[in-house]
Design a protein around this motif. Structure first.
Motif, short mmCIF file in Angstrom:
data_model
loop_
_atom_site.label_atom_id
_atom_site.label_comp_id
_atom_site.label_asym_id
_atom_site.label_seq_id
_atom_site.Cartn_x
_atom_site.Cartn_y
_atom_site.Cartn_z
N ASN A 24 -4.95 6.26 4.45
CA ASN A 24 -5.32 5.98 3.07
C ASN A 24 -6.76 6.35 2.74
N VAL A 77 0.76 6.00 -3.20
CA VAL A 77 1.00 7.43 -3.36
C VAL A 77 2.07 7.71 -4.42
N LEU A 137 -7.21 -1.33 -0.71
CA LEU A 137 -7.32 -0.91 0.68
C LEU A 137 -8.33 -1.72 1.47
N ARG A 153 -4.76 15.70 1.78
CA ARG A 153 -5.07 14.50 2.54
C ARG A 153 -4.66 14.62 4.00
N LEU A 185 -7.66 8.20 -0.57
CA LEU A 185 -7.80 7.47 -1.83
C LEU A 185 -9.22 6.94 -1.99
N SER A 235 3.25 0.81 5.32
CA SER A 235 2.79 1.94 4.52
C SER A 235 2.16 3.05 5.31
N ARG A 294 0.81 -1.21 0.00
CA ARG A 294 0.00 0.00 0.00
C ARG A 294 0.85 1.27 0.00
N LYS A 295 2.03 1.17 0.56
CA LYS A 295 2.89 2.35 0.60
C LYS A 295 3.29 2.82 -0.80
#
Length: 407
Positions: free
Chosen positions: A346, A109, A389, A178, A349, A399, A105-106
């Motif tokens: 997150n 971005v 996610l 964010r 997103l 992440s 997941r990291k």
């Protein structure tokens, strides 16, 4: 799987992020690599939990199978199996992208930031096109609106470019705000300004309306200082349209029945066709045959599609096709809403995905985006990132960016 190999899964996603704003052909190759890599990972690890939730898989299966069934039963019209493949294969990104992002997941971005940066660089070219009217890639002069050139970037049509800009702008807005102050924000804001100008000068009204609706979704989700920023973002496009006479005139024509007679005739013709074959429609690729039988009298400057995404679903695969498209839309949106409600680093997103779903749905009431590869590639790539996610993340993922919520 060796540790070094686990990081290779991100490379195809980064490649797609790099070429999405520039080339459909290169993006298609990158997507093919993504599919092959995702399939290899699934066969190697035999871990089906890497896929999105079953609700998404069932909705996606219906979305893909119903047009195939409609094609099989399209007689007396010809079955166009190539159209079924062309209009289905990009949607598999919502399955493949989460597989590659499992445990990574990291990387989301940096991947989306690459697309934002490349899109911003393309916007310089698009703005140049508006003033000089040349498409250097296709060696042609661009079309005009009241004597002013339409920006198309590296794509063949303003609506394809505008639709992709609509989506990347929503990603950029969600990404830029964010969390608290960071060193990237000024660059994000500059990029958003350039992308916004490119969208204005594309004269793609459906994408402009969709962007505004998507920003409204973001505004409703934000609170505090973000809510105040959101109000400014909502007002800014209105001021920009009002300040540019050509854009204002073109946008105002949206409310003119005379200027939209082709769209209205296509809507009525499509509805007449759907009523004649309500369950499975005519099969993809048979729109011209439908028009030959059900075209209402009147003026047409185009007859290639319904000028309406959901009517086009109805013509292609009937009411069952419309329901399948809605099922995928609502299923993914529900999961993204749950991720956003959970908060965390997150959540931005998930909010971008919700805004994108709202934007493409509203824009699709005025245009057929399901046949624009440029737009579908960006949409399903983004939704695939969002679906990564959903569910628990393996402990090895580091992440976490910031424990604070974006609420």
């Amino acid at each position: 799987m060796p540790g070094w190999a686990k990081h290779l899964r991100v490379i195809p996603l980064m490649l797609l992020a790099l070429v999405l704003p520039v080339s459909v052909s290169a993006s298609s190759v990158a997507i093919g690599i993504i599919y092959a890599t995702a399939l290899g990972i699934l066969l190697w690890q035999r871990d089906w939990s890497l896929l999105p939730p079953r609700s998404v898989l069932f909705a996606l299966a219906a979305y893909l199978l119903i047009p195939a069934v409609a094609t099989a039963f399209s007689a007396p019209y010809l079955p166009h199996w190539n159209k079924v493949v062309e209009e289905s294969w990009l949607k598999l990104l919502v399955m493949a992208v989460p597989v590659l992002l499992s445990g990574h997941r990291k990387s989301i971005v940096p991947i989306l930031r690459v697309t934002l940066v490349i899109s911003t660089l393309v916007s310089f070219y698009a703005i140049w096109q508006h003033f000089y009217g040349q498409d250097l890639v296709r060696d042609r002069s661009l079309m005009t609106e009241w004597g002013h050139f339409e920006s198309v970037g590296f794509f063949g049509h303003k609506l394809s470019y505008g639709g992709q800009l609509m989506l990347i702008l929503l990603v950029g807005i969600s990404l830029a705000f964010r969390e608290g102050f960071n060193r990237w924000r000024l660059l994000y804001i500059t990029a958003l300004g350039l992308l916004g100008l490119a969208l204005l000068w594309s004269y793609a009204r459906s994408a402009q309306i969709g962007l505004w609706v998507g920003m409204l979704v973001i505004l409703l989700a934000w609170s505090g200082w973000r809510r105040r920023v959101g109000i400014g973002l909502i007002v800014m496009p209105i001021l920009a349209i009002g300040a540019l006479p050509v854009v204002r005139t073109h946008f105002w024509q949206l409310f003119s029945l005379e200027r939209n007679i082709t769209r209205l005739n296509l809507w009525e013709s499509s509805w007449q066709g759907i009523k004649s074959r309500p369950w499975l429609g005519f099969g993809p690729g048979n729109f011209e045959d439908m028009m030959a039988r059900f075209e209402v009298d009147g003026f047409y400057n185009a007859r290639s599609h319904s000028h309406h995404d959901f009517l086009m679903h109805g013509v292609n695969s009937g009411l069952l096709g419309v329901l399948a498209a809605l099922a995928l839309l609502l299923t993914v949106s529900w999961l993204m809403w749950r991720v956003w409600r959970q908060g965390g680093p997150n959540a931005w997103l998930a909010l971008a995905c919700l805004a994108a779903q709202a934007a493409i749905t509203v824009a699709g009431f005025f245009q057929v985006y399901q046949t624009d590869d440029e737009v579908e590639m960006m949409l399903y790539f983004l939704l695939g990132c969002g679906l990564a996610l959903v569910g628990k993340e393996p402990h090895k993922d580091t992440s976490t960016l910031n424990p604070s919520s974006i609420h």
